[in-house]
Design a protein around this motif. Sequence first.
Motif, mmCIF file in Angstrom:
data_model
loop_
_atom_site.group_PDB
_atom_site.id
_atom_site.type_symbol
_atom_site.label_atom_id
_atom_site.label_comp_id
_atom_site.label_asym_id
_atom_site.label_seq_id
_atom_site.Cartn_x
_atom_site.Cartn_y
_atom_site.Cartn_z
ATOM 1 N N TRP A 43 11.710 1.369 16.131
ATOM 2 C CA TRP A 43 12.116 2.088 15.307
ATOM 3 C C TRP A 43 11.422 3.340 14.987
ATOM 4 O O TRP A 43 10.201 3.491 15.042
ATOM 5 N N ARG A 44 12.120 4.528 15.001
ATOM 6 C CA ARG A 44 11.707 5.962 14.626
ATOM 7 C C ARG A 44 12.239 6.585 13.593
ATOM 8 O O ARG A 44 13.679 6.486 13.656
ATOM 9 N N GLY A 45 11.663 7.226 12.826
ATOM 10 C CA GLY A 45 12.417 7.984 11.696
ATOM 11 C C GLY A 45 11.489 8.618 10.821
ATOM 12 O O GLY A 45 10.089 8.315 11.007
ATOM 13 N N LYS A 46 12.083 9.452 9.851
ATOM 14 C CA LYS A 46 11.351 10.001 8.731
ATOM 15 C C LYS A 46 11.241 8.908 7.531
ATOM 16 O O LYS A 46 12.200 8.543 7.378
ATOM 17 N N ILE A 47 10.122 8.939 7.045
ATOM 18 C CA ILE A 47 9.751 8.079 5.856
ATOM 19 C C ILE A 47 8.589 8.815 4.892
ATOM 20 O O ILE A 47 8.185 9.565 5.145
ATOM 21 N N VAL A 48 9.125 8.494 3.572
ATOM 22 C CA VAL A 48 8.108 9.004 2.491
ATOM 23 C C VAL A 48 7.367 7.904 2.154
ATOM 24 O O VAL A 48 7.778 6.963 1.468
ATOM 25 N N ASP A 49 6.123 8.084 2.304
ATOM 26 C CA ASP A 49 4.967 7.015 2.011
ATOM 27 C C ASP A 49 4.129 7.486 0.596
ATOM 28 O O ASP A 49 4.498 8.381 0.278
ATOM 29 N N ARG A 50 3.655 6.431 0.124
ATOM 30 C CA ARG A 50 2.848 6.612 -1.144
ATOM 31 C C ARG A 50 1.343 6.483 -0.603
ATOM 32 O O ARG A 50 0.993 5.464 -0.065
ATOM 33 N N ARG A 51 0.317 7.500 -1.104
ATOM 34 C CA ARG A 51 -1.085 7.274 -1.126
ATOM 35 C C ARG A 51 -1.659 6.631 -2.181
ATOM 36 O O ARG A 51 -1.116 5.737 -2.928
ATOM 37 N N LYS A 52 -2.932 6.010 -2.009
ATOM 38 C CA LYS A 52 -3.686 5.429 -2.953
ATOM 39 C C LYS A 52 -3.761 6.005 -4.287
ATOM 40 O O LYS A 52 -3.603 5.400 -5.176
ATOM 41 N N ASP A 53 -3.809 7.298 -4.286
ATOM 42 C CA ASP A 53 -3.939 7.807 -5.630
ATOM 43 C C ASP A 53 -2.275 7.975 -6.451
ATOM 44 O O ASP A 53 -2.125 8.582 -7.390
ATOM 45 N N GLY A 54 -1.333 7.479 -5.687
ATOM 46 C CA GLY A 54 0.098 7.406 -6.151
ATOM 47 C C GLY A 54 0.850 8.716 -5.644
ATOM 48 O O GLY A 54 1.999 8.921 -5.889
ATOM 49 N N SER A 55 0.264 9.795 -5.092
ATOM 50 C CA SER A 55 1.164 10.829 -4.654
ATOM 51 C C SER A 55 1.855 10.480 -3.223
ATOM 52 O O SER A 55 1.400 9.622 -2.512
ATOM 53 N N LEU A 56 2.997 11.115 -3.147
ATOM 54 C CA LEU A 56 3.827 10.851 -2.156
ATOM 55 C C LEU A 56 3.583 11.841 -0.726
ATOM 56 O O LEU A 56 3.506 13.052 -1.300
ATOM 57 N N PHE A 57 3.820 11.532 0.375
ATOM 58 C CA PHE A 57 3.942 12.405 1.410
ATOM 59 C C PHE A 57 4.935 11.958 2.489
ATOM 60 O O PHE A 57 5.241 10.828 2.792
ATOM 61 N N PRO A 58 5.565 13.032 3.104
ATOM 62 C CA PRO A 58 6.680 12.675 3.947
ATOM 63 C C PRO A 58 5.898 12.431 5.669
ATOM 64 O O PRO A 58 4.900 13.072 5.864
ATOM 65 N N ALA A 59 6.278 11.717 6.050
ATOM 66 C CA ALA A 59 5.863 11.319 7.508
ATOM 67 C C ALA A 59 6.754 10.969 8.540
ATOM 68 O O ALA A 59 7.886 10.568 8.327
ATOM 69 N N GLN A 60 6.532 11.059 9.976
ATOM 70 C CA GLN A 60 7.234 10.717 11.022
ATOM 71 C C GLN A 60 6.571 9.638 11.634
ATOM 72 O O GLN A 60 5.484 9.504 12.111
ATOM 73 N N LEU B 261 0.729 -1.368 -0.044
ATOM 74 C CA LEU B 261 0.119 -0.064 0.098
ATOM 75 C C LEU B 261 0.926 1.475 -0.141
ATOM 76 O O LEU B 261 0.647 2.290 -0.793
ATOM 77 N N LEU B 262 2.144 1.198 0.705
ATOM 78 C CA LEU B 262 2.792 2.658 1.085
ATOM 79 C C LEU B 262 3.944 2.674 0.456
ATOM 80 O O LEU B 262 4.666 3.807 0.432
ATOM 81 N N LYS B 263 4.421 1.603 0.077
ATOM 82 C CA LYS B 263 5.927 1.747 -0.152
ATOM 83 C C LYS B 263 6.291 2.533 -1.314
ATOM 84 O O LYS B 263 5.490 2.408 -2.312
ATOM 85 N N SER B 264 7.436 3.546 -1.223
ATOM 86 C CA SER B 264 7.608 4.249 -2.457
ATOM 87 C C SER B 264 9.006 4.205 -2.800
ATOM 88 O O SER B 264 9.870 3.549 -1.910
ATOM 89 N N THR B 265 9.496 4.782 -3.671
ATOM 90 C CA THR B 265 10.798 4.750 -4.383
ATOM 91 C C THR B 265 11.654 5.621 -3.697
ATOM 92 O O THR B 265 12.838 5.673 -4.133
ATOM 93 N N ALA B 266 11.210 6.283 -2.652
ATOM 94 C CA ALA B 266 12.017 7.251 -1.858
ATOM 95 C C ALA B 266 12.992 6.665 -0.999
ATOM 96 O O ALA B 266 14.030 7.394 -0.735
ATOM 97 N N LYS C 212 16.061 -0.296 -0.797
ATOM 98 C CA LYS C 212 15.751 -1.603 -0.103
ATOM 99 C C LYS C 212 16.499 -1.761 1.197
ATOM 100 O O LYS C 212 16.094 -2.167 2.036
ATOM 101 N N ALA C 213 17.794 -1.063 1.031
ATOM 102 C CA ALA C 213 18.767 -1.188 2.251
ATOM 103 C C ALA C 213 17.934 -0.737 3.620
ATOM 104 O O ALA C 213 17.998 -1.074 4.793
ATOM 105 N N PHE C 214 17.215 0.621 3.163
ATOM 106 C CA PHE C 214 16.652 1.243 4.279
ATOM 107 C C PHE C 214 15.362 0.234 4.780
ATOM 108 O O PHE C 214 15.045 0.188 6.026
ATOM 109 N N TYR C 215 14.396 -0.333 3.932
ATOM 110 C CA TYR C 215 13.561 -1.186 4.557
ATOM 111 C C TYR C 215 13.934 -2.338 5.088
ATOM 112 O O TYR C 215 13.455 -2.775 6.156
ATOM 113 N N ARG C 216 15.096 -2.928 4.519
ATOM 114 C CA ARG C 216 15.792 -3.968 5.346
ATOM 115 C C ARG C 216 16.299 -3.788 6.693
ATOM 116 O O ARG C 216 16.036 -4.432 7.714
ATOM 117 N N GLN C 217 16.751 -2.473 6.832
ATOM 118 C CA GLN C 217 17.149 -2.161 8.219
ATOM 119 C C GLN C 217 16.171 -1.931 9.132
ATOM 120 O O GLN C 217 16.129 -2.367 10.285
#
Length: 739
Positions: free
Chosen positions: A454-471, A430-435, A438-443
Motif C-alpha cells: 500500500w502506498r499513499g498520502k496520509i495525515v498522522d498525529r504526533r504525540k503532542d496532538g499536532s498533525l502532519f502530512p506524510a507519504q 499513536l498516529l491515527k487522526s481524524t483526517a 474508517k473506510a480509508f483505514y479499512r481499505q
Amino acid sequence: MAKDGCSSAETPALDVLLHKQLSSWNIAVTAFVMMLLASAVIALMAFTLYKKESSTLLGQMRSEAALEVQGQKQTIEHELRQVIHALLFFNRQADLHDVFSSAAGKEQITEDLRSFMLSSTVYDQARILDRQGRELIRINYHGGAPVVVSGSQLQDKSDRYYFKAMQRLSRHDIYISALDLNVEHGAVEQPFKPTLRVGMAVYQGDENRPAGYIIMNYLAVGMLDRFRDSGLLVQGDLLLVNRDGYPLSAPTHEQEWGFMFPSSSSLSMASRDPALWQQIMRLDSGTLRHKDDDYILQTISPYQVAAEIPALHGTPVSSGQSDALTWKVLIHLTPAHLQAAMVGYRGALFSWLAASMLLVIVLAIPVAWLIERRRVCRGYIALLSQAVEHAGESMMVTDLRGRIEYVNPAFTSLTGYTFDESIGRNPSELLKSTAQDKAFYRQLWETISAGKQWRGKIVDRRKDGSLFPAQMTITPIRDTEGSIRHFMAVQQDYTEHELLQERISNENKMKVMGIAVGGIAHEFNNILAALTANVYLLKRIEKDNPAALAKLNAMDRLDEQAAGMVRQMLAYVGRAEVHLTRRNVTPFFRMAMQACRRSVPEHIVLNSHVADVEMMVDADELQLQKVMDHLISNAVDAVEGIRGAEISQRLERLEEAFGDTGDMQQWLVFRVQDNGMGIAAEHQQLLFEPFFTTKEVGRGTGLGLSTVHGIIEKHHGFVRVDSEPGKGSCFSVYLPIAL
C-alpha cells in the motif's frame, strides 16, 4: 536464525556477498593451523587476544571517558548559559529599571519574574535589591509554584556575602557564586538544595552607580541528578569536583559536599592526595596517569562561560574574576574497572578455547568455513542495521496483529514517541487522526492483509496532538514459505513539501494578479486622461452656466479620486515612483507619528514609542508617509465601536534572521497595533490582494494594504500580520537597515 548469524532465508544480495567475500585462502589457513597447532596455537592466540583486548578496551574506556567528560562539560556549560541568558534578559528589561522609581514597573517585573519561574522550574528564588541591600522583590519557588513574598516579609540582605561581592561589580560584570548547599537559619537545608546564585548590578540610564541588584538562585538538583545518572552508564567513577577538591557529585552521596560539614574535610581529594590534586589543578583538560590509575578530566570555568556570551546590543559581558571559580569534571579509572569490564570477555574466551581445541581437530575445514561466513554475514547485518537506524525516513515494523516491534530514530523524531513508548502498541493508538475516515483505514488494512503493498498520502498525529502530512508505504514481509509474518511501514514527512507548494502557489497567484492589476490600471489611466481632457474643454465651454459647471467640477473630483486609485494600484504592482535616499529616518517617524494624532478621533487612545537610536535606511519618506496613513486608517476602522479603543504605534531596531540562510540582519520595524475585532485566519492571506476588504460597502476600496505591500516591496522590505479574532491586530513593517 541460523547458527552462523545469518538468516536461513538468504536474499539474493546476501548470496552475492557470500560468493564474493568468502575467502578460500582464509578457510585453508585456519583449518591448517587448527589441525597442526591445536592446543599451542589456540592457547597462544587466546593469550594474545586477551592482552590485545585488554589494551584496546582500556583505550576505548579512556576514549569513552574523554567523550563523557567533554559531554558533561558541555551540558553544564549549556545550563550555565541558560541561567546567564535569563539574567541578562531581565537586566535589560525597561520594567526592571523602573522598579526603583515606579510602582507599575515594580508590579510588571514581579509578574515577569513570576511567569518566568512558572515556566522554568529550575529557579529557587529571584530577588531585586536596592543599592543598600534591602529586598524590593522576592519570589520563592514553593509547593510547585512561584510565590511572591509580601512586603512585610522582605529582608535586608546587606550583610550577605553575595551582596557584598556584587557591590564590587562594574556595569557589565556578572556575579556567580560557588555551587553549594542552601543554608537556612545557620543550618544546611534538608533535603539538600544545591544552589548557584547569579546576579548583576542594575543601572538606570547613564548613572555611574547602580540603582540596585538582581539575583537569581539556580536550583542545581536536576543538573546534578542527570550528571549522577550518567555516571551509572560509564566505566569508572564520574565526579564533579570544586576548586578545593570536594566532590559536588560522586558515585555515592556520602562522598559529596564535604566542605559544607566540618567533620567531612577528609572527603577532599586535595587533602587525601595533595600531589595528585596539584597535577589535576595544573591540567585544564586531558588524561592524567597517576600510579596505576587514570584521571580523564575537563575544567569548567563559569566566569569564562559568562565572558563568552555577547550581551544584548553587542556589549561584551565581563566577569571580573576569570579564575575565581572553577570545577573539574573527571572520570577516575582504576585497574579494578578494567578487570570488571573484561569479565565477560574472559569467560567467552575460555569457553571458546575448550570448544575450539576439540572442533579444530575434528572439523577444521567446516568450522573455518563457518567462521568466515559468519564474519561476512555479521557485516551484512550490521550494514542493514546501520542503514535502517540512520535512515532519514521513519520506519516501523509490526507483527500480523499490528503491534509495533521496531521503530527507528527517525520515527521517534517525527512522531515524538520514544522507542519504549512505541513497542508493543498499535499504530492506530499513536498516529491515527481524524483526517481519514474508517473506510480509508479499512481499505489500507485489506490491501496489506492480502499481501499487496500500500502506498499513499496520509495525515498522522504526533504525540503532542499536532498533525502532519506524510507519504507512506506499507509492505508485507514474508518468510521462506511465502507466509506474511510482519508489516514494514516507511513514511516521509511532507510538511515542508506542502508548505513549499503553498508558498509557490501564493507567489504565482500574486505575480499573475500583479500583472493583471498593472494592465487594468494602465488602461484605466488612459480612459481617465481622456475624460479629464474632455471635462476641461466642457468647463471652458460652459463657464457661464453655473449648473453645468457644478456638475463638471463634481466629475473632475471623481476623476481625481479615480486617478488616486490608479496610483494605489500601480504602487501595489511595484510601478509607483519611489525615490530611495539613504537617511536617518528616526526623526521622520517621530514627527510623522506625532502628526498621526490629527487623523485619530479623540475618543481613541493613541500610544507612540520611538526608539532613540539612529536608523539609516534607503527610503522615500513621502511613500512611507502613505504607508503610515493607510495603517493608521485601518487601525481606526478596526477599533470603531470598541469600548476603550486603543491604538499603539512603535518604531524599534531589531536583529533577526529571515530567509533560508538564517543570517542575522539589522531591521527597522514599524508596528501599528490595535485592540479591535481582529482578522479571521482565512482572510489574513488575502489582505494584500487589491480590492479585497472586510469592510462594509462604501467604507473602503480594498487598495490600502495592497498599496502598503507595493511600497514596502520597493523598499526591499516586507509586511507581517499577527491577528486573532477578538484580540486585535498588529501590522509590522520591516525595512533593512543600511550598515
